[in-house]
Design an enzyme around this catalytic site. Structure first.
Site, PDB file in Angstrom:
ATOM      1  N   LYS A  13       0.612  10.254  -8.507  1.00 30.09           N
ATOM      2  CA  LYS A  13       1.364   9.202  -9.195  1.00 30.09           C
ATOM      3  C   LYS A  13       2.090   8.343  -8.015  1.00 30.09           C
ATOM      4  CE  LYS A  13       3.234  11.258 -12.398  1.00 30.09           C
ATOM      5  NZ  LYS A  13       3.113  12.765 -12.036  1.00 30.09           N
ATOM      6  N   ARG A  88       8.141  11.038 -19.941  1.00 30.04           N
ATOM      7  CA  ARG A  88       7.728  12.182 -20.162  1.00 30.04           C
ATOM      8  C   ARG A  88       7.827  12.932 -21.576  1.00 30.04           C
ATOM      9  NH1 ARG A  88       8.518  13.303 -13.854  1.00 30.04           N
ATOM     10  NH2 ARG A  88       7.789  15.261 -13.556  1.00 30.04           N
ATOM     11  N   ARG A 127       1.361  21.085  -0.528  1.00 32.50           N
ATOM     12  CA  ARG A 127       2.461  20.367  -0.353  1.00 32.50           C
ATOM     13  C   ARG A 127       3.710  21.257  -0.358  1.00 32.50           C
ATOM     14  NH1 ARG A 127       3.830  15.693  -4.832  1.00 32.50           N
ATOM     15  NH2 ARG A 127       4.894  17.275  -5.949  1.00 32.50           N
ATOM     16  N   ARG A 133       9.527  21.679  -1.098  1.00 35.69           N
ATOM     17  CA  ARG A 133       9.915  21.123  -2.290  1.00 35.69           C
ATOM     18  C   ARG A 133      10.399  22.360  -3.096  1.00 35.69           C
ATOM     19  NH1 ARG A 133       8.021  15.834  -5.483  1.00 35.69           N
ATOM     20  NH2 ARG A 133       8.537  17.100  -7.327  1.00 35.69           N
ATOM     21  N   ARG A 144       6.331  23.311 -14.514  1.00 36.58           N
ATOM     22  CA  ARG A 144       6.093  21.923 -14.670  1.00 36.58           C
ATOM     23  C   ARG A 144       5.067  21.701 -15.356  1.00 36.58           C
ATOM     24  NH1 ARG A 144       6.610  20.319  -8.807  1.00 36.58           N
ATOM     25  NH2 ARG A 144       6.711  18.090  -9.294  1.00 36.58           N
TER      26      ARG A 144
HETATM   27  P1  AMP Z   1       8.770  14.442 -10.389  1.00 40.75           P
HETATM   28  O1  AMP Z   1       9.014  14.209  -8.869  1.00 40.75           O
HETATM   29  O2  AMP Z   1       8.615  13.425 -11.227  1.00 40.75           O
HETATM   30  O3  AMP Z   1       7.734  15.605 -10.733  1.00 40.75           O
HETATM   31  O4  AMP Z   1      10.167  15.309 -11.205  1.00 40.75           O
HETATM   32  C1  AMP Z   1      10.774  16.138 -10.402  1.00 40.75           C
HETATM   33  C2  AMP Z   1      11.562  17.007 -11.520  1.00 40.75           C
HETATM   34  O5  AMP Z   1      12.654  15.814 -12.000  1.00 40.75           O
HETATM   35  C3  AMP Z   1      11.044  17.221 -12.930  1.00 40.75           C
HETATM   36  O6  AMP Z   1      10.110  18.725 -12.772  1.00 40.75           O
HETATM   37  C4  AMP Z   1      12.083  17.203 -13.595  1.00 40.75           C
HETATM   38  O7  AMP Z   1      12.895  18.288 -13.759  1.00 40.75           O
HETATM   39  C5  AMP Z   1      12.931  15.852 -13.295  1.00 40.75           C
HETATM   40  N1  AMP Z   1      12.401  14.810 -14.089  1.00 40.75           N
HETATM   41  C6  AMP Z   1      11.550  13.721 -13.327  1.00 40.75           C
HETATM   42  N2  AMP Z   1      11.430  12.775 -14.294  1.00 40.75           N
HETATM   43  C7  AMP Z   1      11.839  13.179 -15.592  1.00 40.75           C
HETATM   44  C8  AMP Z   1      11.712  12.735 -16.835  1.00 40.75           C
HETATM   45  N3  AMP Z   1      11.269  11.394 -17.048  1.00 40.75           N
HETATM   46  N4  AMP Z   1      12.099  13.398 -17.658  1.00 40.75           N
HETATM   47  C9  AMP Z   1      12.942  14.767 -17.533  1.00 40.75           C
HETATM   48  N5  AMP Z   1      12.866  15.253 -16.456  1.00 40.75           N
HETATM   49  C10 AMP Z   1      12.573  14.556 -15.305  1.00 40.75           C
END
Ligand code: AMP
Length: 194
Positions: A13, A88, A127, A133, A144
């Site tokens: 994404k 989410r 990754r 990360r 996740r």
């Molecule tokens: P991402 O890079 O989008 O995978 O986000 C990394 C982490 O940030 C996720 O595993 C969550 O812990 C937190 N996070 C990001 N976006 C959200 C969201 N919309 N709602 C809740 N937690 C989020």
């Protein structure tokens, strides 16, 4: 035009959202990036969300909704937004509709990147090795995925019920995914201008 990119972590994404930002002048809003920036700035918010992120859990709806609202207010005159990693949960989706409605806007289209979970795990393991990360470590990544399947996947039904959902093969190569997204956006724009 406001677009949601929907799909599990690691589906690509972020890469696609960045391309759209460059090519279409839309603004990418990634809550994951915002939360990572809060952490690296050492802010109080960053400290509060760190443990949730590293373990692979979602942070609270309240936190991410206020981050998004702040950005919507800061960018009143843009051509549109690409929401990447937000919403989410169902309450986040509802809050987004309400926030956009304040400025007479709406979600125009939701593009779901469909992926194979085992291939995703392989992609994220690579990754993790390349970028390190914390939340890409295999244990956190599996968490996740569980969070995605239980809390985010129900949005597929929500947006499908609203007639906004389009699905593409997220396992295709990057160019093919970009081309599929471009076709959907062109069709959505054509529909909007009718
Ligand atoms: P991402 O890079 O989008 O995978 O986000 C990394 C982490 O940030 C996720 O595993 C969550 O812990 C937190 N996070 C990001 N976006 C959200 C969201 N919309 N709602 C809740 N937690 C989020």
């Amino acid at each position: 035009m406001n677009i949601i990119l929907l799909g599990p972590p690691g589906a690509g994404k972020g890469t696609q959202a960045q391309r759209l930002q460059q090519e279409r002048g839309l603004v990418q809003l990634s809550t994951g990036d915002m939360l990572r920036a809060a952490r690296s700035s050492g802010s109080e918010l960053g400290g509060r969300v760190a443990a949730f992120m590293d373990s692979g859990s979602l942070v609270s709806d309240e936190v991410v909704i206020s981050l998004i609202e702040e950005q919507l207010e800061k960018n009143p005159k843009v051509a549109g937004f690409i929401f990447d990693g937000f919403p989410r949960t169902t309450p986040q989706a509802k809050a987004l509709d309400e926030s956009l409605a304040h400025s007479g806007q709406k979600v125009d289209v939701v593009i779901r990147l469909k992926v194979d979970e085992q291939a995703l795990i392989d992609r994220i393991t690579r990754r993790f090795e390349a970028e390190g990360r914390a939340d890409d470590n295999p244990e956190a990544f599996k968490k996740r995925l569980v969070a995605y399947n239980s809390q985010t996947a129900p949005l597929v039904e929500v947006y499908s019920g609203q007639g906004k959902l389009r699905e593409i093969d997220g396992m295709a190569d990057m160019e093919a995914v970009s081309a599929s997204i471009a076709r959907i956006l062109d069709a959505t724009l054509a529909e909007k201008s009718k």
